[in-house]
Design a protein around this motif. Structure first.
Motif, short mmCIF file in Angstrom:
data_model
loop_
_atom_site.label_atom_id
_atom_site.label_comp_id
_atom_site.label_asym_id
_atom_site.label_seq_id
_atom_site.Cartn_x
_atom_site.Cartn_y
_atom_site.Cartn_z
N GLN A 15 0.84 -1.20 0.00
CA GLN A 15 0.00 0.00 0.00
C GLN A 15 0.88 1.25 0.00
O GLN A 15 0.61 2.21 -0.74
CB GLN A 15 -0.92 -0.02 1.22
N PHE A 18 2.20 1.78 -3.44
CA PHE A 18 1.18 2.36 -4.32
C PHE A 18 1.07 3.87 -4.10
O PHE A 18 0.96 4.63 -5.05
CB PHE A 18 -0.20 1.71 -4.10
N PHE A 19 1.09 4.30 -2.84
CA PHE A 19 1.02 5.74 -2.55
C PHE A 19 2.23 6.46 -3.15
O PHE A 19 2.08 7.54 -3.75
CB PHE A 19 0.93 6.01 -1.06
N TYR A 22 1.81 6.66 -6.88
CA TYR A 22 0.78 7.61 -7.27
C TYR A 22 1.31 9.05 -7.24
O TYR A 22 0.91 9.88 -8.05
CB TYR A 22 -0.45 7.49 -6.37
N TYR A 89 -10.90 3.14 2.45
CA TYR A 89 -10.47 2.71 1.11
C TYR A 89 -11.33 3.37 0.04
O TYR A 89 -10.82 3.76 -1.01
CB TYR A 89 -10.58 1.19 0.96
N PHE A 96 -8.02 8.91 -5.75
CA PHE A 96 -7.07 8.48 -6.79
C PHE A 96 -7.66 8.62 -8.19
O PHE A 96 -7.03 9.17 -9.08
CB PHE A 96 -6.64 7.03 -6.56
N ILE A 111 -2.49 3.64 -12.10
CA ILE A 111 -2.12 3.30 -10.73
C ILE A 111 -3.40 3.09 -9.90
O ILE A 111 -3.49 2.15 -9.10
CB ILE A 111 -1.23 4.38 -10.09
N PHE A 115 -4.32 -0.15 -7.91
CA PHE A 115 -4.57 0.01 -6.49
C PHE A 115 -5.95 -0.52 -6.13
O PHE A 115 -6.14 -1.14 -5.08
CB PHE A 115 -4.45 1.49 -6.08
N ASN A 116 -6.92 -0.33 -7.00
CA ASN A 116 -8.28 -0.83 -6.79
C ASN A 116 -8.26 -2.36 -6.65
O ASN A 116 -8.88 -2.92 -5.74
CB ASN A 116 -9.16 -0.41 -7.96
N PHE A 118 -5.65 -4.19 -5.81
CA PHE A 118 -4.91 -4.49 -4.60
C PHE A 118 -5.78 -4.29 -3.35
O PHE A 118 -5.83 -5.15 -2.47
CB PHE A 118 -3.66 -3.59 -4.51
N ILE A 119 -6.48 -3.16 -3.29
CA ILE A 119 -7.26 -2.84 -2.10
C ILE A 119 -8.44 -3.80 -1.95
O ILE A 119 -8.87 -4.11 -0.84
CB ILE A 119 -7.68 -1.34 -2.08
#
Length: 153
Positions: A15, A18-19, A22, A89, A96, A111, A115-116, A118-119
């Motif tokens: 996570q 990812f941040f 981004y 989330y 995002f 991204i 990320f979607n 992944f989350i």
């Protein structure tokens, strides 16, 4: 305090990555957005951020980047948690996507898509742990959407 599992640490590290990704900006595909649309999507991004902040404030000191629930945690079903099981989330996803569109950044939108995915995996793992901790979680999950309100119950 219980030690965090390897899986917890992997989710938190990914996570964080990812941040960081981004925050970068690369031009993949160049396109433009009107000034009015840019303002609209910046406002939507701000609403996503606000939604996440409201969720964090409602669980106060119990907020954690780790999917494993804290020992002293209680099942949250009120406030923003009445609309989504994972409102933090939700807010981040809205932020995002909307900011990526406002910036006309194919990179940021890409991204956001990854990320979607992944989350979603992180939330599924977290829900498995929440079902073990809270017997009422299964019923709550049937009535409340994972990231967005359920339209049909």
């Amino acid at each position: 305090m219980k030690e965090k599992s390897i899986q917890d640490w992997i989710y938190v590290i990914l996570q964080f990555i990812f941040f960081l990704l981004y925050l970068q900006d690369f031009t993949i595909l160049s396109w433009e957005i009107s000034k009015d649309a840019k303002i609209l999507f910046q406002l939507i991004a701000g609403m996503g951020l606000l939604f996440s902040i409201l969720a964090v404030l409602s669980i106060n000191t119990l907020v954690s980047p780790f999917p494993s629930p804290k020992k002293e945690m209680q099942l949250q079903t009120k406030g923003v948690f009445a609309f989504a099981r994972h409102p933090i989330y939700t807010g981040i996803l809205i932020l995002f996507y909307a900011w990526g569109i406002a910036q006309a950044s194919t990179y940021k939108i890409s991204i956001a898509l990854f990320f979607n995915l992944f989350i979603y995996c992180k939330a599924r793992y977290e829900e498995q742990l929440l079902r073990e901790k809270f017997p009422d979680y299964k019923e709550y999950a049937l009535k409340t959407g994972m990231f967005f309100p359920k339209l049909f119950k």
